[in-house]
Design an enzyme around this catalytic site. Structure first.
Site, PDB file in Angstrom:
ATOM      1  N   LYS A 181      -1.516  -9.992  12.041  1.00 49.04           N
ATOM      2  CA  LYS A 181      -0.812  -9.701  13.580  1.00 49.04           C
ATOM      3  C   LYS A 181      -2.064 -10.962  13.977  1.00 49.04           C
ATOM      4  O   LYS A 181      -2.824 -11.153  13.483  1.00 49.04           O
ATOM      5  CB  LYS A 181      -1.695  -8.488  13.480  1.00 49.04           C
ATOM      6  CG  LYS A 181      -1.400  -6.619  12.698  1.00 49.04           C
ATOM      7  CD  LYS A 181      -1.099  -5.898  13.364  1.00 49.04           C
ATOM      8  CE  LYS A 181      -0.452  -4.523  12.958  1.00 49.04           C
ATOM      9  NZ  LYS A 181       0.709  -4.216  13.567  1.00 49.04           N
ATOM     10  N   ASP A 225      -4.484   6.381   4.404  1.00 48.33           N
ATOM     11  CA  ASP A 225      -2.943   5.685   4.698  1.00 48.33           C
ATOM     12  C   ASP A 225      -4.288   4.599   5.699  1.00 48.33           C
ATOM     13  O   ASP A 225      -3.347   4.200   5.849  1.00 48.33           O
ATOM     14  CB  ASP A 225      -2.332   7.022   5.690  1.00 48.33           C
ATOM     15  CG  ASP A 225      -0.748   6.569   5.983  1.00 48.33           C
ATOM     16  OD1 ASP A 225      -0.635   5.358   5.247  1.00 48.33           O
ATOM     17  OD2 ASP A 225      -0.569   6.327   7.373  1.00 48.33           O
ATOM     18  N   HIS A 237      -6.807  -0.523   6.514  1.00 49.85           N
ATOM     19  CA  HIS A 237      -6.436  -0.710   7.785  1.00 49.85           C
ATOM     20  C   HIS A 237      -7.496  -1.114   8.271  1.00 49.85           C
ATOM     21  O   HIS A 237      -7.992  -1.924   8.733  1.00 49.85           O
ATOM     22  CB  HIS A 237      -5.475  -0.294   8.715  1.00 49.85           C
ATOM     23  CG  HIS A 237      -4.185  -0.278   8.454  1.00 49.85           C
ATOM     24  ND1 HIS A 237      -4.017  -1.155   7.192  1.00 49.85           N
ATOM     25  CD2 HIS A 237      -2.526   0.202   8.523  1.00 49.85           C
ATOM     26  CE1 HIS A 237      -2.822  -0.867   7.082  1.00 49.85           C
ATOM     27  NE2 HIS A 237      -2.549   0.098   7.121  1.00 49.85           N
ATOM     28  N   LYS A 284       0.977  -1.328   0.292  1.00 50.96           N
ATOM     29  CA  LYS A 284      -0.017   0.173  -0.315  1.00 50.96           C
ATOM     30  C   LYS A 284       1.345   1.081  -0.181  1.00 50.96           C
ATOM     31  O   LYS A 284       2.396   0.911   0.086  1.00 50.96           O
ATOM     32  CB  LYS A 284      -1.098   0.087   1.212  1.00 50.96           C
ATOM     33  CG  LYS A 284      -0.094   0.482   2.814  1.00 50.96           C
ATOM     34  CD  LYS A 284      -1.155   0.344   3.720  1.00 50.96           C
ATOM     35  CE  LYS A 284      -1.475   1.377   3.777  1.00 50.96           C
ATOM     36  NZ  LYS A 284      -0.609   2.884   4.858  1.00 50.96           N
TER      37      LYS A 284
HETATM   38  C1  BG6 Z   1       1.123   2.201   7.910  1.00 47.55           C
HETATM   39  C2  BG6 Z   1       0.831   3.570   8.012  1.00 47.55           C
HETATM   40  O1  BG6 Z   1       0.222   1.402   6.673  1.00 47.55           O
HETATM   41  O2  BG6 Z   1       0.846   1.657   9.306  1.00 47.55           O
HETATM   42  C3  BG6 Z   1       1.239   4.625   9.236  1.00 47.55           C
HETATM   43  O3  BG6 Z   1       1.187   4.015   6.233  1.00 47.55           O
HETATM   44  C4  BG6 Z   1       1.643   3.858  10.085  1.00 47.55           C
HETATM   45  O4  BG6 Z   1       1.229   5.978   8.683  1.00 47.55           O
HETATM   46  C5  BG6 Z   1       1.371   2.399   9.948  1.00 47.55           C
HETATM   47  O5  BG6 Z   1       2.306   4.349  11.050  1.00 47.55           O
HETATM   48  C6  BG6 Z   1       0.813   1.386  11.531  1.00 47.55           C
HETATM   49  O6  BG6 Z   1       1.001   0.347  11.810  1.00 47.55           O
HETATM   50  P1  BG6 Z   1       1.726   0.088  12.932  1.00 47.55           P
HETATM   51  O7  BG6 Z   1       1.894  -1.898  12.121  1.00 47.55           O
HETATM   52  O8  BG6 Z   1       2.950   0.207  13.143  1.00 47.55           O
HETATM   53  O9  BG6 Z   1       0.577   0.153  13.727  1.00 47.55           O
END
Ligand code: BG6
Length: 487
Positions: free
Chosen positions: A179, A232, A237, A145
């Protein structure tokens, strides 16, 4: 997870940040654990500014090794890991370099994986160049992504990549799906008869999903300022988590059964009426503040961010799902940078008892709730009421805990490790199918359009807080509040 499938893993963007922090460390972990990667499996790193394999290995030693293990590196495993790594110097603009890549790859055994850890603008040129030397046949392609900027640009990439690779060859990564607690949510819901009957509108009052970060935009100001939190984090997510929480039980765990059910949820999201956006969506941007005793600057002064930027670093949404299971149940989503804590969790709030013979405390909202903590400290916690010891019948909130690291001391896997093993072993269930991605874009686009058209700046919030007050006010209208667990 044993495998004997040999593989050649070609890593575009071999010296990039993602390769350094996530991809190569994850491959190393799988290698170190033993039995997960076929002995003959090779990694072919591709980069433009590195001279040869020796130089690349130097870079790996200097940049990747510090990221591989918090508790010191197993030196013999590290040495044998480096033996897996080959290197091809490649300039995208030079077709001859792809001939060299083909020759290098053809000399190696096993299935081929092309991992594009590059910006999305390079996806299509790389796929076309791979096809020009026949490397698309029987290969798997992994796309990071962001896949596009909106529905149109994501369709353009998917159309062009789709002319070269069939859908079952395409692995679109959303690392949240890798996860462990997200996997556990599936186990909890579909491996136990206990929760499923309660997992519906009759018993659930509301659901909250939070991904909060303490970090700001770091060195990614430029990218982030053109992206914002909705693109983002929400489009991918948060909507993926929502679809897993809300989906119907799949017929099996095969990739299309799971993805079909997630897709049904995404298609059932109640479209947001532009006139209602102010009521169901809050956007914010962080100002300077203090996080864990340290002063941090405002978003607007971060390197790479445009002056007077109106990009949001925080989003809170009220989402509804139009189906029999969930009609009328609000799903509250929020995500933001520079918030008070780093935490990702899902909170399922069950309804209060319909009549309390035990006094008003049994009617307390949120008395029964299930909290699935994704990070940090992965736990599933079930809150209920119990009688306080002593005279009288006074109820107090207590909880049952499943702390994964206490039950399962070994075998925990980082998201990237699981997902990379899935690609190598041809398991698509945890990757986003094109139609899911389209449905998610279709749903978020009216919000993006309205925010752009209205030209209203995001609401300010001080770094180190939980976001703009409007996000709390939105929940207060539903008689609830954001529930933050103690870390
Ligand atoms: C990424 C985003 O997909 O996920 C980031 O582009 C973000 O901005 C990150 O910080 C967060 O991932 P995690 O696994 O650290 O919660």
């Amino acid at each position: 997870m044993q495998t004997d499938s040999s593989f050649t893993f070609v890593l575009f963007g071999g010296t990039g940040d993602l390769s350094m922090r996530k991809i190569l460390p994850a491959l190393f972990e799988a290698h170190r654990a033993g039995g997960m990667l076929a002995d003959s499996g090779k990694i072919v790193a591709v980069a433009r500014h590195v001279g040869d394999r020796g130089e690349y290995l130097q870079w790996v030693n200097g940049h990747v090794k510090p990221h591989v293990s918090k508790n010191g590196v197993d030196e013999s495993a590290w040495a044998s890991f480096l033996e897996r790594i080959e290197f091809v110097k490649l300039d995208l603009g030079n077709p001859e370099d792809f001939v060299l890549l083909r020759d290098a790859v053809q000399a190696l055994p096993g299935i081929r994986v092309f991992y594009l850890a590059t910006g999305p603008s390079l996806f299509v040129p790389i796929c076309r160049a791979l096809a020009s030397v026949g490397l698309n046949e029987n290969a798997r392609i992994v796309l990071e992504k962001p896949l596009g900027y909106d529905l149109k640009s994501s369709n353009a990439i998917n159309d062009a990549v789709g002319e070269i690779f069939a859908e079952e060859q395409i692995y679109r990564i959303d690392h949240y799906l890798g996860k462990e607690p997200v996997q556990n949510l599936l186990a909890l819901r579909f491996g136990n008869a206990l929760f499923e009957p309660l997992w519906r509108r009759e018993w659930v009052e509301s659901i909250q999903i939070t991904i909060a970060e303490e970090l700001g935009v770091e060195a990614r100001g430029d990218f982030y300022d053109n992206t914002g939190a909705l693109r983002d984090m929400v489009q991918n997510h948060l909507l993926q988590l929502l679809s897993i929480v809300a989906m119907e039980p799949p017929h099996s765990m095969d990739s299309d059964s799971v993805r079909d059910e997630k897709l049904r949820v995404l298609r059932a999201l109640k479209p947001i009426d532009p006139l209602d956006i102010g009521k169901v969506a809050v956007r914010g941007q962080y100002h300077s503040g203090v996080i864990r005793g340290t002063s941090v600057p405002a978003y607007a002064t971060e390197p790479g961010v445009k002056q007077n930027s109106t990009t949001e670093t925080f989003v809170a949404l009220k989402v509804e799902i139009e189906n029999w299971r969930w009609a009328g149940v609000p799903f509250f989503l929020r995500t933001g940078k520079r918030l008070a804590d780093r935490v990702a969790e899902i909170v399922v709030n069950f309804r209060a008892v319909p009549h309390s013979a035990l006094g008003a405390s049994a009617l307390r909202a949120g008395a029964n709730r299930l909290v699935i903590r994704l990070q940090p400290n992965e736990t599933i916690r079930l809150y209920c009421l119990a009688k306080q010891p002593g005279e009288g019948m006074n109820l107090a909130s207590v909880h049952l805990d499943l702390a994964f690291d206490q039950f399962f001391r070994e075998g925990q896997m980082e998201a990237y490790q699981r997902l990379l093993l899935d690609v190598i072993n041809g398991r698509l269930a945890l990757f986003v199918r094109r139609d899911e991605q389209e449905a998610a874009w279709k749903w978020v686009e009216p919000i993006l359009n309205e925010w752009k058209a209205s030209n209203r700046p995001p609401k300010p919030y001080a770094a180190g807080t939980w976001g703009p007050a409007a996000a709390s006010a939105m929940l207060a209208q539903h008689g609830t509040c954001w529930l933050e667990e103690e870390n």
